[in-house]
Each structure stands twice: as structure tokens, then as C-alpha cells.
Design a protein around this motif. Structure first.
Motif, PDB file in Angstrom:
ATOM      1  N   ASP A   1       7.057 -27.637  23.790  1.00 56.39           N
ATOM      2  CA  ASP A   1       6.000 -28.756  23.203  1.00 56.39           C
ATOM      3  C   ASP A   1       6.557 -29.252  21.786  1.00 56.39           C
ATOM      4  OD1 ASP A   1       4.562 -28.989  25.640  1.00 56.39           O
ATOM      5  OD2 ASP A   1       3.186 -27.619  24.984  1.00 56.39           O
ATOM      6  N   GLY A   2       7.655 -28.606  21.315  1.00 57.18           N
ATOM      7  CA  GLY A   2       8.477 -28.916  20.238  1.00 57.18           C
ATOM      8  C   GLY A   2       8.056 -27.962  18.787  1.00 57.18           C
ATOM      9  N   ALA A   3       7.702 -26.744  19.018  1.00 56.55           N
ATOM     10  CA  ALA A   3       7.449 -25.933  17.919  1.00 56.55           C
ATOM     11  C   ALA A   3       8.876 -25.420  17.318  1.00 56.55           C
ATOM     12  CB  ALA A   3       6.510 -24.600  18.305  1.00 56.55           C
ATOM     13  N   LYS A   4       9.066 -25.566  15.963  1.00 57.46           N
ATOM     14  CA  LYS A   4      10.349 -25.184  15.440  1.00 57.46           C
ATOM     15  C   LYS A   4      10.501 -23.664  15.618  1.00 57.46           C
ATOM     16  CE  LYS A   4      10.499 -28.069  11.412  1.00 57.46           C
ATOM     17  NZ  LYS A   4      10.574 -28.350   9.857  1.00 57.46           N
ATOM     18  N   GLN A   5       9.629 -22.821  15.726  1.00 59.29           N
ATOM     19  CA  GLN A   5       9.860 -21.244  16.039  1.00 59.29           C
ATOM     20  C   GLN A   5       8.284 -20.855  16.074  1.00 59.29           C
ATOM     21  OE1 GLN A   5      11.845 -20.185  12.282  1.00 59.29           O
ATOM     22  NE2 GLN A   5      10.008 -20.614  11.003  1.00 59.29           N
ATOM     23  N   VAL A   6       8.433 -19.593  16.475  1.00 51.58           N
ATOM     24  CA  VAL A   6       6.997 -18.742  16.504  1.00 51.58           C
ATOM     25  C   VAL A   6       7.297 -17.557  15.900  1.00 51.58           C
ATOM     26  CG1 VAL A   6       5.296 -17.848  18.149  1.00 51.58           C
ATOM     27  CG2 VAL A   6       6.695 -19.948  18.883  1.00 51.58           C
ATOM     28  N   ILE A   7       6.298 -17.223  15.344  1.00 52.44           N
ATOM     29  CA  ILE A   7       6.480 -15.678  14.511  1.00 52.44           C
ATOM     30  C   ILE A   7       5.346 -15.051  15.122  1.00 52.44           C
ATOM     31  CG2 ILE A   7       6.390 -14.635  12.185  1.00 52.44           C
ATOM     32  CD1 ILE A   7       7.409 -17.181  10.904  1.00 52.44           C
TER      33      ILE A   7
ATOM     34  N   MET B   1      -0.701 -30.050  18.696  1.00 50.79           N
ATOM     35  CA  MET B   1      -0.467 -29.907  17.326  1.00 50.79           C
ATOM     36  C   MET B   1       0.710 -29.273  16.766  1.00 50.79           C
ATOM     37  SD  MET B   1      -3.583 -26.942  16.826  1.00 50.79           S
ATOM     38  CE  MET B   1      -4.697 -27.748  17.641  1.00 50.79           C
ATOM     39  N   ILE B   2       1.539 -28.780  17.858  1.00 48.06           N
ATOM     40  CA  ILE B   2       2.728 -27.762  17.268  1.00 48.06           C
ATOM     41  C   ILE B   2       3.905 -28.698  17.081  1.00 48.06           C
ATOM     42  CG2 ILE B   2       3.593 -27.393  19.677  1.00 48.06           C
ATOM     43  CD1 ILE B   2       2.865 -24.904  16.743  1.00 48.06           C
ATOM     44  N   LYS B   3       4.057 -29.765  17.586  1.00 44.95           N
ATOM     45  CA  LYS B   3       5.429 -30.458  17.389  1.00 44.95           C
ATOM     46  C   LYS B   3       6.071 -30.528  15.813  1.00 44.95           C
ATOM     47  CE  LYS B   3       7.942 -34.642  18.407  1.00 44.95           C
ATOM     48  NZ  LYS B   3       9.193 -33.969  19.057  1.00 44.95           N
ATOM     49  N   ASP B   4       7.198 -29.767  15.751  1.00 42.02           N
ATOM     50  CA  ASP B   4       7.938 -29.689  14.480  1.00 42.02           C
ATOM     51  C   ASP B   4       7.325 -28.768  13.549  1.00 42.02           C
ATOM     52  OD1 ASP B   4       9.758 -31.650  15.314  1.00 42.02           O
ATOM     53  OD2 ASP B   4       8.682 -33.123  14.468  1.00 42.02           O
ATOM     54  N   LYS B   5       6.510 -27.981  13.993  1.00 42.84           N
ATOM     55  CA  LYS B   5       5.872 -27.004  13.210  1.00 42.84           C
ATOM     56  C   LYS B   5       6.106 -25.483  13.580  1.00 42.84           C
ATOM     57  CE  LYS B   5       1.712 -29.848  12.158  1.00 42.84           C
ATOM     58  NZ  LYS B   5       0.442 -29.990  12.129  1.00 42.84           N
ATOM     59  N   THR B   6       5.674 -24.564  12.583  1.00 43.82           N
ATOM     60  CA  THR B   6       5.892 -23.070  12.954  1.00 43.82           C
ATOM     61  C   THR B   6       4.768 -22.618  13.591  1.00 43.82           C
ATOM     62  OG1 THR B   6       7.674 -22.775  11.190  1.00 43.82           O
ATOM     63  CG2 THR B   6       6.348 -21.047  11.863  1.00 43.82           C
ATOM     64  N   LEU B   7       4.884 -21.877  14.789  1.00 41.87           N
ATOM     65  CA  LEU B   7       3.436 -21.477  15.258  1.00 41.87           C
ATOM     66  C   LEU B   7       3.700 -19.595  14.776  1.00 41.87           C
ATOM     67  CD1 LEU B   7       0.986 -20.930  16.976  1.00 41.87           C
ATOM     68  CD2 LEU B   7       2.487 -20.675  18.866  1.00 41.87           C
TER      69      LEU B   7
ATOM     70  N   LYS C   1       0.130 -26.235   4.592  1.00 40.54           N
ATOM     71  CA  LYS C   1      -0.673 -26.335   5.978  1.00 40.54           C
ATOM     72  C   LYS C   1      -0.350 -27.480   6.854  1.00 40.54           C
ATOM     73  CE  LYS C   1      -4.959 -25.256   3.446  1.00 40.54           C
ATOM     74  NZ  LYS C   1      -6.286 -25.652   2.955  1.00 40.54           N
ATOM     75  N   THR C   2       0.577 -28.137   6.572  1.00 39.88           N
ATOM     76  CA  THR C   2       1.406 -29.180   7.485  1.00 39.88           C
ATOM     77  C   THR C   2       2.563 -28.689   8.240  1.00 39.88           C
ATOM     78  OG1 THR C   2       2.796 -30.204   5.669  1.00 39.88           O
ATOM     79  CG2 THR C   2       0.522 -31.200   5.968  1.00 39.88           C
ATOM     80  N   GLU C   3       2.996 -27.444   7.632  1.00 39.50           N
ATOM     81  CA  GLU C   3       4.226 -26.973   8.045  1.00 39.50           C
ATOM     82  C   GLU C   3       3.868 -25.854   9.209  1.00 39.50           C
ATOM     83  OE1 GLU C   3       7.495 -27.177   4.851  1.00 39.50           O
ATOM     84  OE2 GLU C   3       6.053 -25.553   4.848  1.00 39.50           O
ATOM     85  N   CYS C   4       2.809 -25.496   9.522  1.00 44.77           N
ATOM     86  CA  CYS C   4       2.541 -24.410  10.320  1.00 44.77           C
ATOM     87  C   CYS C   4       0.966 -24.318  11.040  1.00 44.77           C
ATOM     88  CB  CYS C   4       2.455 -22.872   9.695  1.00 44.77           C
ATOM     89  SG  CYS C   4       1.257 -22.618   8.668  1.00 44.77           S
TER      90      CYS C   4
END
Length: 253
Positions: free
Chosen positions: A43-49, A94-100, A66-69
Motif C-alpha cells: 500500500d505504499g509504505a517506504k519501509q517497515v521497522i 494512512m501509510i503511503k510514502d511513510k515509514t511504519l 509526525k508526517t513521516e511515520c
């Protein structure tokens, strides 16, 4: 001949043993961490930690605005105050282009314990065929360790079923080319006997019954969709990203 080991719960994973040699780790937490991570990347997450607990999640989040993850997590299947519940259907919005940044009771702990392996893959029913094909392309290893994250009771029915599905995808028509431990063979035989019943298996498992009580059917149905996502999450520098290796598979289910 490649060996396939199956660990039935995260507590069986020894970091020193998995680091020795050139072992590949394939980690499953079908309900729900590895399904959530795979879905988030789709769904577009940049990465998952993956983190060990909520405290580490908050520490890691300090490196992002807060807007990056998105910080998501659960503890003993209960929501963590201030965190998004790690539901694939919820996070997808809510995850597109963000870090989870993800903390779960079993799955993310298993992933961290597996991190010393030469290569760590995330697997679930939804992407097992793709991960199996990627593992087949790994030529410099003779040992594949499939890890069931487990749950509060130790053994997890849905992870055992998911492991059987992964092993079935990996071995295909070439079972004689692999050396399976008894636990790996048991998972394979269990899956093959119930391969048309993925939703029923997940719903009848301990965690699945909990989902049914709390209106989690949408995530159960998502998690049961075998081979629905052609995507291979791989661990790089402590973060899961989509492998750049092209994989093609035929979803026989």
C-alpha cells in the motif's frame, strides 16, 4: 540438498545458531504482523521497522516527523495507547510514502530474533508464493529456517498452516530435492490436507477466534487470501523493504 527446518515458536529461535553458516530465515506471523507488513509495503509504505516493544517504537520514532511515520502496535492483542492498532485494513489508509514503526507481541520480536541470519524474509499466506520463488533464487545457502512466531500459548495454528503453505510453494514438485525436518514435513502434510480451507483454519485458531469476537473479519479474510500479493519484503539494515529482485511465480492455489 537444501535443508528446511521449522521452528514452532519464536522462543525456539537461537540467535547464535541462526547466525552460523549461511542460513536464510523466513518468518511468519499470519495473524497478524507479517500480513500487516506485507500489506503496508503493497500500500505504499517506504519501509517497515520492527521493534521489540513500545518503548523502542517511541525511541525510533524520534528520528521521524509526525508526517513521516506511522507508529502501530499491540501488546497481548490489546491496543497500545497512542499507537495505531496494527490492522492491515486500517493502516492501508494512512501509510503511503511513510515509514511504519511496528511493535507486536510475537511477530516483530521473532523478526528481531531472526535478524542475525544471512537473509531474513517476511512471509504470510498472501505472499508465500513470491517469497518461495525468491528463496529458490538464493544459491549460496543450504539451510532454510522457517520460523512460526507463535502466540501466548506457544504454538500457533495459523502460523503452522502458513508454514506448510510456504514449504509447499518452495518444494513444489521437487520435494525429493529438499531435506525436511519432521516438524517441517508435518506442516507441509497438514497444509496439503487442508489447502482449500485457509479462511476456516485462520478463523478456528486461537487468535482467529479473538478476531471473530471483535469484528475482525475483514483482516481475517485478507490474511487468508493465498498468493494475493506478489511482493517480497526483505530485511536491510534493520528495516523491511521490497526486494528489488524480480520474482515470477505460478499461484497453483
Amino acid at each position: 540438498m537444501k535443508k528446511i527446518h521449522l521452528l514452532l515458536k519464536k522462543e525456539d529461535l537461537n540467535e547464535e545458531k541462526i547466525e552460523a553458516g549461511s542460513k536464510i530465515a523466513v518468518v511468519l506471523d499470519v495473524l497478524l504482523a507479517t500480513t500487516t507488513i506485507t500489506s503496508a509495503l503493497r500500500d505504499g509504505a517506504k519501509q517497515v521497522i520492527p521493534v521489540m516493544d513500545s518503548r523502542e517504537a517511541l525511541e525510533v520514532s524520534q528520528s521521524y516527523s509526525k508526517t513521516e511515520c506511522v507508529i502501530a502496535g499491540e501488546l497481548n492483542a490489546k491496543p497500545i495507547d497512542g499507537f495505531v492498532y496494527p490492522s492491515p485494513s486500517l493502516i492501508s489508509t494512512m501509510i503511503k510514502d511513510k515509514t511504519l514503526i511496528l511493535s507486536t507481541t510475537n511477530g516483530t520480536v521473532a523478526l528481531r530474533k531472526a535478524s542475525p541470519a544471512k537473509r531474513v524474509f517476511i512471509a504470510s499466506l498472501i505472499n508465500n508464493p513470491s517469497v518461495a520463488e525468491a528463496v529458490r533464487q538464493e544459491k549460496e545457502t543450504d539451510t532454510i529456517v522457517v520460523v512460526c512466531s507463535g502466540n501466548s500459548s506457544g504454538f500457533s495454528l495459523e502460523d503452522f498452516y502458513g508454514a506448510g503453505h510456504f514449504i509447499d510453494c518452495l518444494t513444489g514438485e521437487s520435494l525429493s530435492e529438499f531435506d525436511l525436518t519432521d516438524s517441517a514435513l508435518a506442516a507441509l502434510l497438514f497444509y496439503q490436507a487442508r489447502k482449500e480451507e485457509s479462511k476456516e483454519i485462520l478463523s478456528s485458531a486461537l487468535v482467529g477466534r479473538m478476531f471473530n469476537r471483535h469484528e475482525g473479519d475483514i483482516d481475517l479474510r485478507l490474511a487468508a487470501q493465498k498468493g494475493s500479493v506478489n511482493l517480497v519484503p526483505i530485511l536491510v539494515d534493520g528495516k523491511f523493504i521490497i526486494s528489488k529482485k524480480k520474482v515470477a511465480y505460478q499461484n497453483k492455489d
